[in-house]
Design an enzyme around this catalytic site. Structure first.
Site, PDB file in Angstrom:
ATOM      1  CG  ASN A 286      29.700  21.939   9.774  1.00 40.91           C
ATOM      2  OD1 ASN A 286      29.372  21.138  10.650  1.00 40.91           O
ATOM      3  ND2 ASN A 286      30.401  23.042  10.031  1.00 40.91           N
TER       4      ASN A 286
ATOM      5  CB  CYS B  98      14.142  19.960  16.736  1.00 38.07           C
ATOM      6  SG  CYS B  98      14.811  18.298  16.537  1.00 38.07           S
TER       7      CYS B  98
ATOM      8  CB  CYS C   5      29.203  24.867  -9.979  1.00 33.37           C
ATOM      9  SG  CYS C   5      30.106  26.415  -9.982  1.00 33.37           S
TER      10      CYS C   5
ATOM     11  CB  CYS D 173      12.088  13.825  16.859  1.00 35.87           C
ATOM     12  SG  CYS D 173      13.672  14.687  16.689  1.00 35.87           S
TER      13      CYS D 173
ATOM     14  CB  CYS E 107      13.345  17.037  19.859  1.00 34.40           C
ATOM     15  SG  CYS E 107      11.920  17.401  18.797  1.00 34.40           S
TER      16      CYS E 107
END
Lengths: 305, 305
Positions: free
Chosen positions: B74, B116, B140, B193, B198
């Protein structure tokens, strides 16, 4: 595999160990194992018998199997699989890893339609000795389970695509592990192939061209006539595409388009600034009126001079 | 895995089962397992402690590990790994398989040097709900062990290349299983970012440029001065290349070049026809003599008119 499993394999042939492992994974699969040298006359006969055995697929022509997968480690054995498959008109998929273990390939061989393994032989082959005993100077012979794993994964994935009819089966797929480069190519059969069974399959493939063309035309026509009926062209709608009215589009666009996402999903980035709308006709009329005014003022000034 | 192994895992966490299997394969490896949700504050702290633990690598700066591999399912967990690695200046390799199981990727993330995971966020993310519970219409959801196997193989192969310093580590490698297409690309960090760690790593990377350039120059000079000495440039000779005299070349070429192959190897194809040698100087002289004769004959004819 863990030493616990490997210890249970002691004294077993490679093939029997494979059967035991596969049976453990899925007991419903019927497995047959043979341990033999297919490059001998007797071994070749047994190999041919195993391929033509129709115990499981009585309705098949020629051989009794859907697909042959080869994972052998020498040229001679590949040429024997090639001979058997050319004779039986049997599609097969070949795989291999290079001696230095940093490259590999898979190749789909359909007799008469694609190059057989003898159509483009290597420039140098072993002769009179077991090629596995050969040591080439300057080549670091190695074995990397990672390379084997990637090539085996690609072989089985393409087997699934071939048997279950999805995606595109690669005719040839190379794997350069040092550069993560995956060359693909198609190889037509060699009309001067040294394998006579390949030459027979090539002739049959050419002779069957009118029948293939007629079948393709019939299918095209069937699809075209099906397209004229009212039923939807696509029964599924993978991308959830729907035809909407232009006005509907307009009303749903704008800042509130996040409302279109299912519950629990939000846009990660802010919406773009709203596009500057072109000035309306009235505003343009105002501008021309202003110009008219300016011209009148200029005329007045000129008249006053 | 076989049901026999899986049955021995009943009641175990995934991580403990993995430790048991890996210990069986190689008992000399020291393994630590944690079962925790790294997206909670407490979980993140434990995750950071495990990365900075220097029990095994006391001489390392920052974190105590060489490389972090992520195989999570995830977005939220990836962002947490990203946060930890950006904070610790820790190189990591990310992997994933798509929801429909027919594509995947691996990506190398070096804080400050490459993008990143927050540098180019996805357009749509889950919010307020567990994203694993989300079901997108028309997609699907599937799981193919073949796709997982290929992506895992590519991840581990690139890990070997990174840790053992051979070949080229892919900055990003995609896998389209339906077409056997493997896109590669490089992603530079986003100077805007949203991840502040980062941004700090990006500044450090830019500030360290003069030092990197100086080191590269010093290495080039060291290699150049080493090249002037008499020792061979290459200690190994992978392709068995040797410098030979032109005359020696000539005498070894021709029809008897199969003698150069090691015992047990023969050329599979016949040699090409010998290349037609250009005419020798004497023959060319003959031609010019003939021309001289012809001119004399022409002159004689003209004189006779």
């Amino acid at each position: 595999m863990s030493p616990k499993i490997i210890s249970s394999w002691v004294g077993m042939t490679k093939t029997d160990a494979a059967v035991q492992t596969l049976s453990d994974i899925n007991p419903d699969v019927v497995l047959e194992s043979y341990t033999l040298n297919i490059t001998t006359v007797k071994g070749f006969e047994t190999f041919m018998e195993s391929l033509t055995n129709k115990n499981f697929r009585s309705n098949m022509h020629g051989s009794g199997v859907d697909l042959v997968l080869s994972c052998v480690d020498n040229y001679e054995a590949r040429m024997v699989v090639n001979q058997a498959c050319n004779e039986l008109n049997q599609t097969w998929m070949e795989s291999g890893v290079s001696e230095d273990a940093v490259s590999g390939h898979i190749q789909l061989l359909i007799p008469g339609e694609t190059a057989c393994f003898a159509c483009a032989p290597p420039l140098v082959v072993a002769s009179g000795v077991d090629e596995r005993t050969l040591k080439r100077e300057g080549v670091c012979a190695a074995s990397l389970p990672t390379t084997m794993g990637v090539v085996a994964g690609l072989l089985v994935q393409n087997t699934l695509k071939y048997l279950l009819k999805f995606g595109q089966v690669s005719p040839y797929l190379g794997y350069n592990a040092l550069k993560d480069y995956f060359p693909t190519m198609e190889m037509r059969p060699n009309p001067q192939c040294s394998n006579s069974a390949c030459m027979e399959r090539q002739k049959e493939f050419i002779l069957a061209k009118p029948a293939r063309d007629a079948a393709a035309k019939a299918q095209m026509e069937a699809e075209a006539s099906a397209g004229t009926t009212e039923c939807p062209i696509h029964t599924d709608n993978e991308w959830n595409i729907s035809v909407v009215d232009d006005n509907e589009m307009e009303s749903s666009s704008g800042h509130n388009n996040s409302a279109a996402l299912p519950e629990g999903l939000v846009h990660e980035l802010p919406n773009a600034d709203e596009f500057q709308k072109p000035p309306m006709q009235e505003q343009i009329d105002d501008v021309s009126n202003d110009l008219e005014d300016l011209r009148k003022q200029l005329d007045a000034l000129n008249a006053g001079l």
